[in-house]
Design a protein around this motif. Structure first.
Motif, PDB file in Angstrom:
ATOM      1  N   THR A 155       0.826  -1.216   0.000  1.00  0.00           N
ATOM      2  CA  THR A 155       0.000   0.000   0.000  1.00  0.00           C
ATOM      3  C   THR A 155       0.856   1.260   0.000  1.00  0.00           C
ATOM      4  O   THR A 155       0.400   2.323  -0.437  1.00  0.00           O
ATOM      5  N   ALA A 156       2.098   1.159   0.479  1.00  0.00           N
ATOM      6  CA  ALA A 156       2.980   2.330   0.455  1.00  0.00           C
ATOM      7  C   ALA A 156       3.319   2.731  -0.970  1.00  0.00           C
ATOM      8  O   ALA A 156       3.525   3.919  -1.255  1.00  0.00           O
ATOM      9  N   ARG A 171       1.270   2.499  -3.481  1.00  0.00           N
ATOM     10  CA  ARG A 171       0.106   3.248  -3.935  1.00  0.00           C
ATOM     11  C   ARG A 171       0.114   4.672  -3.393  1.00  0.00           C
ATOM     12  O   ARG A 171      -0.197   5.637  -4.113  1.00  0.00           O
ATOM     13  N   ASP A 172       0.502   4.816  -2.089  1.00  0.00           N
ATOM     14  CA  ASP A 172       0.432   6.134  -1.450  1.00  0.00           C
ATOM     15  C   ASP A 172       1.595   7.040  -1.833  1.00  0.00           C
ATOM     16  O   ASP A 172       1.422   8.270  -1.876  1.00  0.00           O
ATOM     17  N   TRP A 173       2.775   6.459  -2.140  1.00  0.00           N
ATOM     18  CA  TRP A 173       3.956   7.275  -2.356  1.00  0.00           C
ATOM     19  C   TRP A 173       4.480   7.231  -3.792  1.00  0.00           C
ATOM     20  O   TRP A 173       5.439   7.943  -4.110  1.00  0.00           O
ATOM     21  N   ILE A 220      -0.242   7.454  -6.568  1.00  0.00           N
ATOM     22  CA  ILE A 220      -1.054   8.661  -6.402  1.00  0.00           C
ATOM     23  C   ILE A 220      -0.236   9.936  -6.610  1.00  0.00           C
ATOM     24  O   ILE A 220      -0.680  10.841  -7.339  1.00  0.00           O
ATOM     25  N   PRO A 221       0.962  10.071  -6.008  1.00  0.00           N
ATOM     26  CA  PRO A 221       1.733  11.303  -6.275  1.00  0.00           C
ATOM     27  C   PRO A 221       2.088  11.491  -7.749  1.00  0.00           C
ATOM     28  O   PRO A 221       2.042  12.617  -8.258  1.00  0.00           O
TER      29      PRO A 221
END
Length: 246
Positions: free
Chosen positions: A9-10, A12-14, A17-18
């Motif tokens: 999931t990191a 996806r988040d880092w 999405i960015p």
């Protein structure tokens, strides 16, 4: 057999999405920068005149059968006369669109500004993605794909055992680069949406040659076979009435 990966999931988040947010913000910023750099150009009277002549010739070609033969021949001669016809372009007066563009410093400067507004952000963004996010598996497409999509979706990952449905960070950058026109249409409007594909196509062409359009319209008007429909209106009306009454 292709390996199944579990995406953190990191990532996806880092990464995912960015990268998507940055691509959208860069596209919007590039639009406003190009809008500020854009200069107002007065329309060329010669180009407008030639465009109006082409429209009038097309109208004559489309409605040729609704005027008498004598009137059509007169109008046809007026457009296609080899001496002074409106659609006739002498060979010595044919303009080269590339030479005309480069002879105008304002047009060449506008073209350079447009190219710089597209090339510089793309170069910097690709260097940023290649430096920070190289080698990441950013996403997975929820349906199977053939091996032909591997080079497009897994750019930067040299592993043949990874399933084709996984998308690398570098490929995700290219997908956002050429696939965000719909989102830009919602944000900026349909007419103001930035499309890198269209810009690249515009970079490949250097201008529009009006002499070719005039010559093509002249050839089309020259092969029109006139058949006046007015004498046949009574017969057509009689046939329609007989069909209605029968």
């Amino acid at each position: 057999m292709a390996e199944e990966l579990v995406l953190d999931t990191a990532i996806r988040d880092w990464v995912l999405i960015p990268l998507s947010v940055v691509m959208v913000l860069i596209g919007v910023l590039r639009y406003f920068v190009s809008k500020l750099m854009r200069t107002t150009q007065l329309p060329d009277a010669k180009v407008i005149k030639e465009g109006q002549v082409i429209i009038r010739a097309r109208n004559l070609r489309g409605a040729a059968n609704f005027i008498p033969a004598k009137a059509f021949r007169a109008r046809k001669m007026y457009y296609t006369n080899e001496e002074n016809g409106l659609l006739h372009v002498p060979k010595d007066q044919a303009t080269n669109p590339q030479a005309a563009m480069f002879s105008d410093p304002n047009m060449a400067m506008d073209m350079m500004k447009k190219n710089l507004s597209m090339i510089i952000p793309q170069t910097l963004t690709f260097a940023w993605v290649n430096f920070f996010f190289s080698g990441f598996v950013a996403a997975k497409i929820p349906f199977p794909l053939t091996q032909r999509f591997r080079s497009m979706l897994q750019n930067g990952i040299d592993l043949s055992t990874v399933d084709v449905s996984y998308v690398s960070s570098r490929s995700w950058y290219f997908l956002n680069l050429f696939g965000l026109r719909g989102l830009f249409s919602l944000i900026l409007g349909e007419e103001n949406a930035t499309d890198d594909t269209q810009r690249m196509m515009q970079m490949s062409g250097f201008g529009f040659d009006p002499s070719k359009s005039l010559g093509a319209e002249k050839d089309g008007l020259g092969i029109v076979q006139h058949d006046w429909v007015l004498p046949k209106f009574e017969q057509r009306a009689e046939a329609v009435l007989r069909k209605r009454l029968s």
